[in-house]
Design a protein around this motif. Sequence first.
Motif, PDB file in Angstrom:
ATOM      1  N   LEU A 254       0.809  -1.235  -0.137  1.00 28.20           N
ATOM      2  CA  LEU A 254      -0.061   0.157   0.192  1.00 28.20           C
ATOM      3  C   LEU A 254       0.711   1.496   0.088  1.00 28.20           C
ATOM      4  O   LEU A 254       0.612   2.302  -0.602  1.00 28.20           O
ATOM      5  CB  LEU A 254      -0.977  -0.063   1.152  1.00 28.20           C
ATOM      6  N   GLU A 259      -2.761  -0.985  -5.346  1.00 29.75           N
ATOM      7  CA  GLU A 259      -4.300  -1.020  -5.227  1.00 29.75           C
ATOM      8  C   GLU A 259      -4.994  -1.842  -4.194  1.00 29.75           C
ATOM      9  O   GLU A 259      -4.591  -3.168  -4.346  1.00 29.75           O
ATOM     10  CB  GLU A 259      -4.879  -0.913  -6.704  1.00 29.75           C
ATOM     11  N   MET A 260      -5.970  -1.451  -3.552  1.00 25.56           N
ATOM     12  CA  MET A 260      -6.322  -2.410  -2.524  1.00 25.56           C
ATOM     13  C   MET A 260      -7.186  -3.519  -3.157  1.00 25.56           C
ATOM     14  O   MET A 260      -6.977  -4.791  -2.474  1.00 25.56           O
ATOM     15  CB  MET A 260      -7.762  -1.427  -1.505  1.00 25.56           C
ATOM     16  N   ARG A 276      -8.837  -4.209   4.004  1.00 21.28           N
ATOM     17  CA  ARG A 276      -8.827  -2.842   4.294  1.00 21.28           C
ATOM     18  C   ARG A 276      -8.172  -2.478   5.844  1.00 21.28           C
ATOM     19  O   ARG A 276      -7.777  -1.284   6.136  1.00 21.28           O
ATOM     20  CB  ARG A 276      -9.912  -1.929   4.095  1.00 21.28           C
ATOM     21  N   VAL A 279      -4.772  -0.608   5.916  1.00 18.39           N
ATOM     22  CA  VAL A 279      -4.508   0.638   5.842  1.00 18.39           C
ATOM     23  C   VAL A 279      -4.631   1.245   7.306  1.00 18.39           C
ATOM     24  O   VAL A 279      -3.755   2.536   7.338  1.00 18.39           O
ATOM     25  CB  VAL A 279      -6.169   1.238   5.309  1.00 18.39           C
ATOM     26  N   HIS A 290      -5.720   6.060   0.617  1.00 21.54           N
ATOM     27  CA  HIS A 290      -6.202   4.769   0.451  1.00 21.54           C
ATOM     28  C   HIS A 290      -7.795   4.816   0.788  1.00 21.54           C
ATOM     29  O   HIS A 290      -8.545   4.250  -0.174  1.00 21.54           O
ATOM     30  CB  HIS A 290      -5.430   3.639   1.055  1.00 21.54           C
TER      31      HIS A 290
END
Length: 303
Positions: A254, A259-260, A276, A279, A290
């Motif tokens: 990240l 990209e997630m 997620r 993050v 993000h």
Amino acid sequence: MELEVLRESHFRALRAQAKSSDTLRFYKQAYRELETHLGPENPKLQDVEQLTRDDFYAMLEGMRERGCVPGTLHAIMRGLRASFNWAYEEEYIEQNPFARVKMPSVPRKIQPCVQPEMAQRVLRVAEEDGAYRTRNTAILMVMFDTGLRLSEVAKLELPDVNLKDGVLKVWAGKGGHDRYVPFGNSVVRAISKYQRDRRPKFPGETRLWIGRGGEPLTKWGISLLFDGYAERLGVDRSEIAPHAWRRGFAVQYLRNGGEMFALQQLLGHTSLEMTRKYVNYLPVDLKRSHMLLSPLDRILRSR
């Protein structure tokens, strides 16, 4: 329905779904905890629909008195909740005794994550591993450059490693889905060097990682490496545990602009929410960036 019959029926269903040995062990521990709490003469063992919320809460209290940490309490209760939900949905029982049970809270804590500086320290220690230097270095590099789970690293076989294209094939990882994971030139060189040093001695073995006696190196054997590295570096084992390397990969991916949704595929997560959480390891500015990448969140915020 007897708890023993319910348990065995559940395990047959899990095995039919090709669930991993770790998943079976997870449920077995949950059933064992409940059986131990109830005791061998408890009539509720013969009819689980007699169980009440107080039975589960009393079990939790007993576990707390034994010193079980919140994460363990939550894991046991998750296992029992899933078991009784399954039994109710499959109509093994008419009433779900777990239906109104509230789950114990778990303190929100960011788990250790291997940073580049720590990865370099461990790699320097691995350089001192003598005859196993190239193998151990390659294992560490694979873990930091791919984010594979410990069990997935241990199961790698020679045909799974495509050095020409820089891609690993992970067979039926967690969730039962195969996936391809790329790796960089440093890993290509590390695996190539390891194969030159060690593989010729064991030509008939297809597993990538070979142990001291020529047998495949298990995930427990790999895990023990980190015990030794933690002791030699004078750090807590959790700081460099196998899953901390997986977190380290995700965070660096990240940070480098990854990209997630692609990270979700690389990690083998079944939902974006699982991905997620990484993050939270980012600095505030990158975290904000993000979080803004989600097109759905942007649409909903604009309403």
